[in-house]
Design a protein around this motif. Structure first.
Motif, PDB file in Angstrom:
ATOM      1  N   ASN A   8     -35.072  -5.395 -26.730  1.00  0.00           N
ATOM      2  CA  ASN A   8     -36.597  -6.694 -26.856  1.00  0.00           C
ATOM      3  C   ASN A   8     -37.162  -6.914 -26.729  1.00  0.00           C
ATOM      4  O   ASN A   8     -37.382  -7.982 -26.023  1.00  0.00           O
ATOM      5  N   SER A  10     -40.409  -7.707 -28.292  1.00  0.00           N
ATOM      6  CA  SER A  10     -41.272  -8.414 -29.068  1.00  0.00           C
ATOM      7  C   SER A  10     -41.665 -10.158 -29.159  1.00  0.00           C
ATOM      8  O   SER A  10     -42.455 -10.330 -29.751  1.00  0.00           O
ATOM      9  N   ASN A  11     -40.823 -10.684 -28.667  1.00  0.00           N
ATOM     10  CA  ASN A  11     -40.536 -12.003 -28.547  1.00  0.00           C
ATOM     11  C   ASN A  11     -40.805 -12.654 -27.181  1.00  0.00           C
ATOM     12  O   ASN A  11     -41.206 -12.516 -26.513  1.00  0.00           O
ATOM     13  N   SER A  38     -36.416  -4.517 -30.635  1.00  0.00           N
ATOM     14  CA  SER A  38     -36.124  -5.613 -31.591  1.00  0.00           C
ATOM     15  C   SER A  38     -34.970  -5.897 -33.666  1.00  0.00           C
ATOM     16  O   SER A  38     -36.014  -4.881 -33.505  1.00  0.00           O
ATOM     17  N   SER A  40     -35.083  -7.114 -37.196  1.00  0.00           N
ATOM     18  CA  SER A  40     -35.947  -7.557 -37.748  1.00  0.00           C
ATOM     19  C   SER A  40     -35.062  -8.838 -38.086  1.00  0.00           C
ATOM     20  O   SER A  40     -33.741  -8.394 -39.814  1.00  0.00           O
ATOM     21  N   TYR A  41     -35.266 -10.189 -38.259  1.00  0.00           N
ATOM     22  CA  TYR A  41     -34.089 -11.570 -38.975  1.00  0.00           C
ATOM     23  C   TYR A  41     -34.790 -11.866 -40.086  1.00  0.00           C
ATOM     24  O   TYR A  41     -34.238 -12.659 -40.890  1.00  0.00           O
ATOM     25  N   ASN A  42     -34.458 -10.761 -41.029  1.00  0.00           N
ATOM     26  CA  ASN A  42     -34.997 -10.931 -42.627  1.00  0.00           C
ATOM     27  C   ASN A  42     -32.742 -11.996 -43.478  1.00  0.00           C
ATOM     28  O   ASN A  42     -32.026 -12.300 -42.542  1.00  0.00           O
TER      29      ASN A  42
END
Length: 348
Positions: A8, A10-11, A38, A40-42
């Motif tokens: 990941n 992206s963070n 990464s 997506s924590y939808n």
């Protein structure tokens, strides 16, 4: 040697430790390509995580098919010798099976700085795929046997590491010193024990500054001597703050049973003075009161803060010795990854 780096990315901007390890892999002289994993924590994925933590293990994360397929496609493009997977909670076992089928000689290496035998760090995908790694690397010495019981073939323990391209003593201008200064400072997430220790210091009269946001905001403007900043520190600001703070508190995450943490290396690597929780591993890594300082109780923490705030020369000397220890002991990502990859290859 060709390495496909999977993580990941992206963070946390340039503070992303997975990105730091990717940089180290590049410096090893490898031909490196990467895939971003990464998630997506939808709403659905937040629900999947919550249900998993409650014991409902039948659900997978959504949105992971794309990067799983990208791993397979990238591997076909570059024919890697090693696939490096950094905390692959969204990596499917079918992906690893396919990689082995397409590239029988490939070595699949997993790594995580977190305690992956704890449910809050896991996923259904992780538990199912773990047996298909050729080697798994952990920074938790006490997790080695439990990872094997979960199905890992070979498990390697390494200490935490700092990134020499990011964690180093920074030049501070007047604005940096003003914006990031603190007598006693902490950068990180809220946890009950660390909050209790910090409040203890503030109530004893010490000025403490905390960067982290989140649940720390419950204390904002409510406790004398305690300054809570409504943000975490990332990128260059993080490393500069470790240099600007007189005493950097290094707390361990109790929910992970930590004996050391990334800040164990990052604080001294940035030239900061580190006051950390006393553990056997901390005492093996740094000489107490010479390269860092350790505490066991809140009273001891307070007494050592008072002493080292009043003795700048000793404090500066310890900070410099801690920095030199990081260099001489090879605590960098480059040295750590080079050593463990060599061990894995030699064991095959």
């Amino acid at each position: 040697m060709k390495i496909l780096s999977v993580a990941n990315f992206s963070n946390y901007n340039d503070s992303n430790t997975a990105l730091h390890r990717h940089w180290a892999l590049m410096r090893l002289g490898a031909i490196v390509d990467k895939v971003d994993t990464s998630i997506s924590y939808n709403f659905r994925n937040k629900l999947v995580k919550k249900l998993f933590n409650l014991g409902w293990v039948q659900f997978y994360y959504s949105g992971t098919d794309i990067f799983n397929e990208n791993i397979i496609l990238k591997a076909k493009d570059i024919y890697p010798d090693i696939i490096w997977i950094d905390k692959g909670i969204g990596i499917k076992k079918e992906t690893l099976i396919r990689l082995k089928k397409d590239h029988p000689k490939i070595i699949i290496i997993g790594y995580s700085p977190d305690e992956m035998t704890k449910r809050h760090n896991q996923s259904r995908e992780f538990l199912e795929s773990l047996p298909y790694y050729d080697a798994y690397i952990t920074t938790k010495s006490y997790a080695v046997e439990n990872l094997k019981r979960l199905g890992a073939k070979q498990v390697y323990f390494v200490n935490n590491a700092y990134e020499e391209k990011f964690h180093y003593p920074r030049e501070l201008n007047n604005n940096d010193r003003e914006n990031l200064k603190a007598d006693v400072g902490f950068i990180g997430m809220w946890e009950k024990n660390r909050a209790e220790s910090i409040i203890y210091l503030a109530k004893k009269g010490l000025k403490v500054r905390v960067w982290g946001g989140g649940r720390w905001l419950l204390y904002q403007n409510k406790i004398e001597n305690l300054i809570i900043e409504d943000k975490a520190l990332f990128s260059e600001e993080y490393s500069k703050a470790l240099s600007a703070i007189k005493i950097n508190l290094c707390f361990l995450r109790k929910m992970n049973n930590d004996l050391q943490t990334t800040r164990t290396m990052e604080i001294p690597a940035c030239g900061g003075f580190m006051l950390a929780e006393r553990t056997q591993e901390h005492e093996q890594l740094f000489v107490d009161e010479k390269e860092a300082v350790f505490f066991s109780t809140n009273q001891e923490l307070y007494e050592k803060c008072m002493f080292y705030l009043s003795n700048e020369n000793i404090r500066t000397s310890i900070a410099q010795a801690g920095y030199q220890k990081c260099l001489s002991a090879g605590y960098s990502n480059y040295n750590t990854l080079k050593s463990v990859i060599e061990r894995i290859l030699n064991d095959r």
